[in-house]
Design an enzyme around this catalytic site. Sequence first.
Site, PDB file in Angstrom:
ATOM      1  N   ASN A  95      19.087 -38.923  -5.054  1.00 35.24           N
ATOM      2  CA  ASN A  95      18.997 -37.544  -5.786  1.00 35.24           C
ATOM      3  C   ASN A  95      18.874 -36.512  -4.881  1.00 35.24           C
ATOM      4  O   ASN A  95      17.587 -36.455  -4.459  1.00 35.24           O
ATOM      5  CB  ASN A  95      18.163 -37.533  -6.975  1.00 35.24           C
ATOM      6  CG  ASN A  95      17.849 -36.238  -7.608  1.00 35.24           C
ATOM      7  OD1 ASN A  95      18.801 -35.579  -7.490  1.00 35.24           O
ATOM      8  ND2 ASN A  95      16.800 -36.125  -8.455  1.00 35.24           N
ATOM      9  N   TRP A  96      19.853 -35.799  -4.701  1.00 34.55           N
ATOM     10  CA  TRP A  96      19.629 -34.772  -3.374  1.00 34.55           C
ATOM     11  C   TRP A  96      18.891 -33.497  -4.088  1.00 34.55           C
ATOM     12  O   TRP A  96      18.595 -32.496  -3.246  1.00 34.55           O
ATOM     13  CB  TRP A  96      21.091 -34.465  -2.721  1.00 34.55           C
ATOM     14  CG  TRP A  96      21.625 -35.253  -1.865  1.00 34.55           C
ATOM     15  CD1 TRP A  96      21.147 -36.761  -1.561  1.00 34.55           C
ATOM     16  CD2 TRP A  96      22.855 -35.495  -1.139  1.00 34.55           C
ATOM     17  NE1 TRP A  96      22.112 -37.402  -0.839  1.00 34.55           N
ATOM     18  CE2 TRP A  96      23.021 -36.599  -0.511  1.00 34.55           C
ATOM     19  CE3 TRP A  96      23.894 -34.340  -0.772  1.00 34.55           C
ATOM     20  CZ2 TRP A  96      24.133 -36.770   0.408  1.00 34.55           C
ATOM     21  CZ3 TRP A  96      24.764 -34.531  -0.318  1.00 34.55           C
ATOM     22  CH2 TRP A  96      25.023 -35.733   0.813  1.00 34.55           C
ATOM     23  N   LYS A  97      19.064 -33.481  -5.305  1.00 36.06           N
ATOM     24  CA  LYS A  97      18.394 -32.065  -5.936  1.00 36.06           C
ATOM     25  C   LYS A  97      19.038 -30.909  -5.302  1.00 36.06           C
ATOM     26  O   LYS A  97      20.301 -31.148  -4.977  1.00 36.06           O
ATOM     27  CB  LYS A  97      16.910 -32.010  -5.549  1.00 36.06           C
ATOM     28  CG  LYS A  97      16.154 -33.301  -5.944  1.00 36.06           C
ATOM     29  CD  LYS A  97      14.744 -33.185  -6.197  1.00 36.06           C
ATOM     30  CE  LYS A  97      14.071 -34.772  -5.975  1.00 36.06           C
ATOM     31  NZ  LYS A  97      12.539 -34.624  -6.633  1.00 36.06           N
TER      32      LYS A  97
ATOM     33  N   HIS B  38      16.283 -35.268 -15.937  1.00 36.27           N
ATOM     34  CA  HIS B  38      14.894 -35.274 -14.833  1.00 36.27           C
ATOM     35  C   HIS B  38      13.856 -34.714 -15.035  1.00 36.27           C
ATOM     36  O   HIS B  38      13.998 -33.449 -15.787  1.00 36.27           O
ATOM     37  CB  HIS B  38      15.573 -35.038 -13.668  1.00 36.27           C
ATOM     38  CG  HIS B  38      14.727 -35.171 -12.306  1.00 36.27           C
ATOM     39  ND1 HIS B  38      13.689 -34.526 -11.789  1.00 36.27           N
ATOM     40  CD2 HIS B  38      15.136 -36.145 -11.275  1.00 36.27           C
ATOM     41  CE1 HIS B  38      13.449 -35.201 -10.906  1.00 36.27           C
ATOM     42  NE2 HIS B  38      13.988 -36.121 -10.610  1.00 36.27           N
TER      43      HIS B  38
ATOM     44  N   GLU C  72      12.269 -32.648 -13.510  1.00 25.47           N
ATOM     45  CA  GLU C  72      12.178 -31.290 -13.218  1.00 25.47           C
ATOM     46  C   GLU C  72      13.134 -30.328 -14.013  1.00 25.47           C
ATOM     47  O   GLU C  72      12.931 -29.219 -14.468  1.00 25.47           O
ATOM     48  CB  GLU C  72      12.893 -30.984 -11.785  1.00 25.47           C
ATOM     49  CG  GLU C  72      11.987 -31.579 -10.837  1.00 25.47           C
ATOM     50  CD  GLU C  72      12.699 -32.394  -9.400  1.00 25.47           C
ATOM     51  OE1 GLU C  72      13.671 -32.134  -9.141  1.00 25.47           O
ATOM     52  OE2 GLU C  72      11.745 -32.795  -8.546  1.00 25.47           O
TER      53      GLU C  72
ATOM     54  N   GLU D  22      10.255 -42.529 -13.846  1.00 23.79           N
ATOM     55  CA  GLU D  22       9.897 -41.819 -12.925  1.00 23.79           C
ATOM     56  C   GLU D  22       8.700 -40.939 -13.216  1.00 23.79           C
ATOM     57  O   GLU D  22       8.463 -40.020 -13.938  1.00 23.79           O
ATOM     58  CB  GLU D  22      10.953 -40.586 -12.631  1.00 23.79           C
ATOM     59  CG  GLU D  22      12.192 -41.313 -12.037  1.00 23.79           C
ATOM     60  CD  GLU D  22      12.831 -40.099 -11.208  1.00 23.79           C
ATOM     61  OE1 GLU D  22      12.921 -40.371  -9.848  1.00 23.79           O
ATOM     62  OE2 GLU D  22      13.048 -39.004 -11.247  1.00 23.79           O
TER      63      GLU D  22
ATOM     64  N   GLY E  26       7.850 -36.547  -5.328  1.00 25.53           N
ATOM     65  CA  GLY E  26       7.614 -35.698  -4.309  1.00 25.53           C
ATOM     66  C   GLY E  26       6.411 -35.443  -3.603  1.00 25.53           C
ATOM     67  O   GLY E  26       5.945 -34.620  -3.064  1.00 25.53           O
TER      68      GLY E  26
ATOM     69  N   SER F 256       8.530 -40.954  -4.908  1.00 20.80           N
ATOM     70  CA  SER F 256       8.101 -41.279  -3.555  1.00 20.80           C
ATOM     71  C   SER F 256       8.489 -42.468  -2.884  1.00 20.80           C
ATOM     72  O   SER F 256       7.881 -43.275  -2.256  1.00 20.80           O
ATOM     73  CB  SER F 256       6.697 -40.950  -3.379  1.00 20.80           C
ATOM     74  OG  SER F 256       6.275 -39.777  -3.777  1.00 20.80           O
TER      75      SER F 256
ATOM     76  N   GLY G  27      14.450 -39.515  -4.091  1.00 21.85           N
ATOM     77  CA  GLY G  27      14.755 -38.020  -3.749  1.00 21.85           C
ATOM     78  C   GLY G  27      14.644 -37.729  -2.335  1.00 21.85           C
ATOM     79  O   GLY G  27      15.773 -37.898  -1.569  1.00 21.85           O
ATOM     80  N   GLY G  28      13.382 -37.237  -1.940  1.00 23.75           N
ATOM     81  CA  GLY G  28      13.322 -36.725  -0.604  1.00 23.75           C
ATOM     82  C   GLY G  28      13.936 -37.570   0.530  1.00 23.75           C
ATOM     83  O   GLY G  28      14.652 -37.089   1.366  1.00 23.75           O
TER      84      GLY G  28
HETATM   85  C1  PEP Z   1      13.453 -37.620  -7.873  1.00 23.79           C
HETATM   86  O1  PEP Z   1      13.554 -36.374  -7.688  1.00 23.79           O
HETATM   87  O2  PEP Z   1      14.056 -38.224  -8.761  1.00 23.79           O
HETATM   88  C2  PEP Z   1      12.448 -38.367  -6.868  1.00 23.79           C
HETATM   89  C3  PEP Z   1      12.124 -39.702  -7.111  1.00 23.79           C
HETATM   90  O3  PEP Z   1      12.108 -37.749  -5.739  1.00 23.79           O
HETATM   91  P1  PEP Z   1      10.983 -38.354  -4.574  1.00 23.79           P
HETATM   92  O4  PEP Z   1      11.822 -39.724  -4.116  1.00 23.79           O
HETATM   93  O5  PEP Z   1      11.203 -37.334  -3.525  1.00 23.79           O
HETATM   94  O6  PEP Z   1       9.668 -38.388  -5.016  1.00 23.79           O
END
Ligand code: PEP
Length: 244
Positions: free
Chosen positions: A7-9, A92, A94, A164, A170, A209, A230-231
């Site tokens: 997930n590049w957001k 998600h 967010e 999640e 994050g 994470s 994500g990140g």
């Molecule tokens: C996400 O945004 O779905 C996510 C899991 O982010 P991160 O891996 O950065 O915690």
Amino acid sequence: MAILAANWKMNGSLALVQAFAETKMHFAHSAHELLFFPPFPLIQALQQAFEGAPSLQVGAQNVSQYEAGAYTGEVSAAMLAEQGLSHVLVGHSERRLYFGETNDIVAVKALRAQAHGLVPVVCIGESLAERESGQTFRVLNAQVQALAEAEVQLRDGLLLLAYEPVWAIGTGLAASPAEISQVHAHIHTCLAELVDESDSTISILYGGSVNANNIEAILAAPHVAGALIGGASLKVDEFSRMAV
Ligand code: PEP
């Protein structure tokens, strides 16, 4: 084989697409199923970059709850399907937090996606306050129940769930493999009560994470079908190490 979803957001650029294009044969030979969720304007470029590597699938990060019409700024499920996408992220945290997506809106989005042959990757999870007050299972039950009540098809292959926990996204504080297994087992129990026993085999990804250091232990945990990342999915080197 696990499912690794990137997930590049609201990150990335054509330069990032190019970096992934240069590594595509490594990704194409991954032991895992790889799904990429770039922002809308990068979708076509990433699809083109992955030409010749059909195992690399591209999806969208969001879909409108509406079918079509005067909804400025929205993108419909029909448009995503026409673009040749296979999956779409739905709900998600967010989107729930910053854009007011309720359980009911998330369910309608999942329905729209399924109606157009897309697999919704429905994100569920509790906040830190909910976890600390012992509400985790109640919150998850409500999130899954809303899908069932809207008659979203809770069937393997037609929907993916991503657990999640909001407090893990994050923050660098991933849930432990034991915590993840316990929650995924609970979600499976919840699903089994909502659908025929034989259909309660939906794959559940974990997100929050995940990185190159913890992914092995997380994927090895019982009831974990993959990871939503994500990140760490924005770093070609790190994602390459995860996608071996
Ligand atoms: C996400 O945004 O779905 C996510 C899991 O982010 P991160 O891996 O950065 O915690």
